[in-house]
Design a protein around this motif. Structure first.
Motif, short mmCIF file in Angstrom:
data_model
loop_
_atom_site.label_atom_id
_atom_site.label_comp_id
_atom_site.label_asym_id
_atom_site.label_seq_id
_atom_site.Cartn_x
_atom_site.Cartn_y
_atom_site.Cartn_z
N GLY A 42 1.00 -1.00 0.04
CA GLY A 42 -0.36 0.32 -0.45
C GLY A 42 0.67 1.62 0.41
O GLY A 42 2.04 0.82 0.11
N GLY A 43 -0.06 2.23 -0.23
CA GLY A 43 1.05 3.31 -0.13
C GLY A 43 2.01 4.01 -1.17
O GLY A 43 2.75 4.55 -1.72
N MET A 44 1.62 3.63 -2.63
CA MET A 44 2.37 3.83 -3.60
C MET A 44 2.48 4.91 -4.39
O MET A 44 1.14 5.17 -4.21
N VAL A 45 3.07 5.32 -5.30
CA VAL A 45 2.66 6.66 -5.63
C VAL A 45 2.79 6.57 -6.95
O VAL A 45 2.60 7.38 -7.59
N ASN A 46 3.19 5.59 -7.61
CA ASN A 46 2.74 6.69 -9.09
C ASN A 46 2.55 5.15 -9.74
O ASN A 46 1.90 3.93 -9.42
N PRO A 47 1.34 5.59 -11.01
CA PRO A 47 1.39 4.71 -11.72
C PRO A 47 1.85 2.99 -12.20
O PRO A 47 0.98 2.52 -12.62
N GLU A 48 2.81 3.43 -12.16
CA GLU A 48 3.92 2.90 -13.11
C GLU A 48 3.88 1.31 -11.89
O GLU A 48 4.53 0.00 -12.12
N ASP A 49 3.82 1.70 -11.18
CA ASP A 49 3.65 0.66 -9.74
C ASP A 49 2.59 -0.01 -9.26
O ASP A 49 3.14 -1.47 -8.90
N LEU A 50 1.94 -0.11 -10.39
CA LEU A 50 0.70 -0.67 -10.12
C LEU A 50 0.27 -1.52 -11.23
O LEU A 50 -0.29 -2.74 -10.96
N ARG A 51 1.85 -2.11 -12.76
CA ARG A 51 1.56 -2.89 -12.80
C ARG A 51 2.05 -4.22 -12.74
O ARG A 51 2.78 -4.33 -11.26
N GLN A 52 1.50 -5.30 -13.04
CA GLN A 52 1.53 -6.31 -12.12
C GLN A 52 3.31 -6.66 -12.88
O GLN A 52 4.23 -6.95 -12.76
N SER A 53 4.05 -7.66 -11.33
CA SER A 53 5.45 -8.02 -11.34
C SER A 53 5.69 -8.57 -9.94
O SER A 53 4.84 -8.99 -9.50
N ALA A 54 6.59 -9.02 -9.92
CA ALA A 54 6.87 -10.84 -9.08
C ALA A 54 6.72 -10.42 -7.84
O ALA A 54 6.17 -10.84 -6.77
N LEU A 55 6.75 -9.17 -7.19
CA LEU A 55 6.41 -8.18 -5.64
C LEU A 55 5.24 -8.19 -6.17
O LEU A 55 5.16 -7.84 -4.74
N ASN A 56 4.21 -7.61 -6.74
CA ASN A 56 3.43 -6.90 -6.82
C ASN A 56 2.16 -7.83 -8.00
O ASN A 56 1.83 -7.35 -8.72
N PRO A 57 1.99 -9.04 -7.24
CA PRO A 57 1.26 -10.10 -8.87
C PRO A 57 -0.12 -9.84 -8.84
O PRO A 57 -0.70 -9.65 -9.34
N HIS A 58 -0.29 -8.72 -7.60
CA HIS A 58 -2.39 -8.81 -7.73
C HIS A 58 -2.65 -7.19 -7.39
O HIS A 58 -3.58 -7.07 -7.14
N PRO A 59 -1.80 -6.28 -8.59
CA PRO A 59 -2.18 -5.08 -8.28
C PRO A 59 -3.36 -4.41 -8.43
O PRO A 59 -3.90 -4.78 -9.07
N HIS A 60 -4.05 -3.61 -7.01
CA HIS A 60 -5.39 -2.56 -7.29
C HIS A 60 -5.26 -1.23 -6.88
O HIS A 60 -4.40 -1.41 -6.19
N ASP A 61 -5.60 -0.44 -8.02
CA ASP A 61 -6.07 0.39 -6.89
C ASP A 61 -5.39 1.07 -5.97
O ASP A 61 -5.35 2.52 -6.06
N ASP A 62 -7.09 0.18 -5.24
CA ASP A 62 -6.70 1.26 -3.88
C ASP A 62 -4.46 1.49 -3.10
O ASP A 62 -4.61 2.16 -2.25
N GLN A 63 -4.49 0.97 -3.64
CA GLN A 63 -2.48 0.70 -3.70
C GLN A 63 -2.05 2.12 -3.69
O GLN A 63 -0.97 2.67 -2.88
N LEU A 64 -2.38 2.80 -5.26
CA LEU A 64 -2.26 4.56 -4.64
C LEU A 64 -3.35 5.55 -3.69
O LEU A 64 -2.83 6.58 -3.45
N GLU A 65 -4.00 4.84 -3.31
CA GLU A 65 -4.05 5.59 -1.96
C GLU A 65 -3.47 5.84 -0.92
O GLU A 65 -2.61 4.82 -0.63
N VAL A 66 -3.50 7.41 -0.54
CA VAL A 66 -2.62 7.52 0.38
C VAL A 66 -3.20 6.69 1.68
O VAL A 66 -3.82 7.09 2.83
N SER A 67 -1.78 6.25 2.39
CA SER A 67 -1.57 5.32 3.36
C SER A 67 -1.56 6.47 4.88
O SER A 67 0.26 6.51 4.45
#
Ligand SMILES: N[C@@H](CCC(=O)N[C@@H](CS)C(=O)NCC(=O)O)C(=O)O
Length: 155
Positions: A42-67
């Motif tokens: 959570g608490g990611m800041v860049n749209p590209e951080d939501l691309r699926q990757s090994a570290l983030n296999p199930h990205p979702h929009d909530d991850q860009l919400e301010v935490s």
């Protein structure tokens, strides 16, 4: 006299304090990473951080919400960046001004203590006045060291 040698106790004081502040500044970035991981990236800041990757296999929009959990560490990091580089530079100039050892120890270790207590106050959500007090002590120490160096070096 050679100022920047281990034979100069004022320089040794500076080097210890400066190294501790390097560790604080670098450690703060890792605390942000740890908090992101702990909150499921959570608490990611860049749209590209939501691309699926090994570290983030199930990205979702909530991850860009301010935490607040993650952002608090980012704010601490930013505050360190606003204060610690000034200490590195003013502290070095202070060494060249050859202050008495007791004064170097009070100011330099005082700054380290003030920043440690500022971090504690920020992390543990103390009242604003508490955090502001430790910020003020550290900031005034840096300003004092720069003015002291200016006065001595200008002659
Ligand atoms: N950039 C700082 C400048 C003043 C400052 O550093 N204030 C201290 C004591 S209130 C602080 O901890 N600010 C919170 C922060 O920088 O996140 C701010 O906007 O607050």
């Amino acid at each position: 006299m050679q100022y920047l040698t281990p034979d100069n106790p004022v320089f040794v004081t500076y080097a210890i304090a400066a190294a501790l502040m390097v560790l604080k500044l670098m450690g703060q970035g890792w605390l942000t990473v740890y908090r992101m991981m702990k909150s499921g990236w959570g608490g990611m800041v860049n749209p590209e951080d939501l691309r699926q990757s090994a570290l983030n296999p199930h990205p979702h929009d909530d991850q860009l919400e301010v935490s607040d959990y993650v952002d608090r560490s980012r704010r601490m990091h930013r505050n360190d960046l606003e204060n610690i580089p000034g200490f590195w530079m003013a502290g070095l100039l202070f060494v060249f001004a050859a202050p008495p050892l007791w004064l170097a120890q009070v100011t330099m270790y005082g700054f380290v203590l003030a920043r440690a207590l500022h971090a504690w106050a920020y992390l543990s959500k103390q009242n604003h006045e508490v955090r502001a007090t430790f910020y003020t002590v550290g900031s005034l120490i840096v300003i004092y060291m720069a003015l002291h160096a200016l006065v001595v070096l200008l002659g």
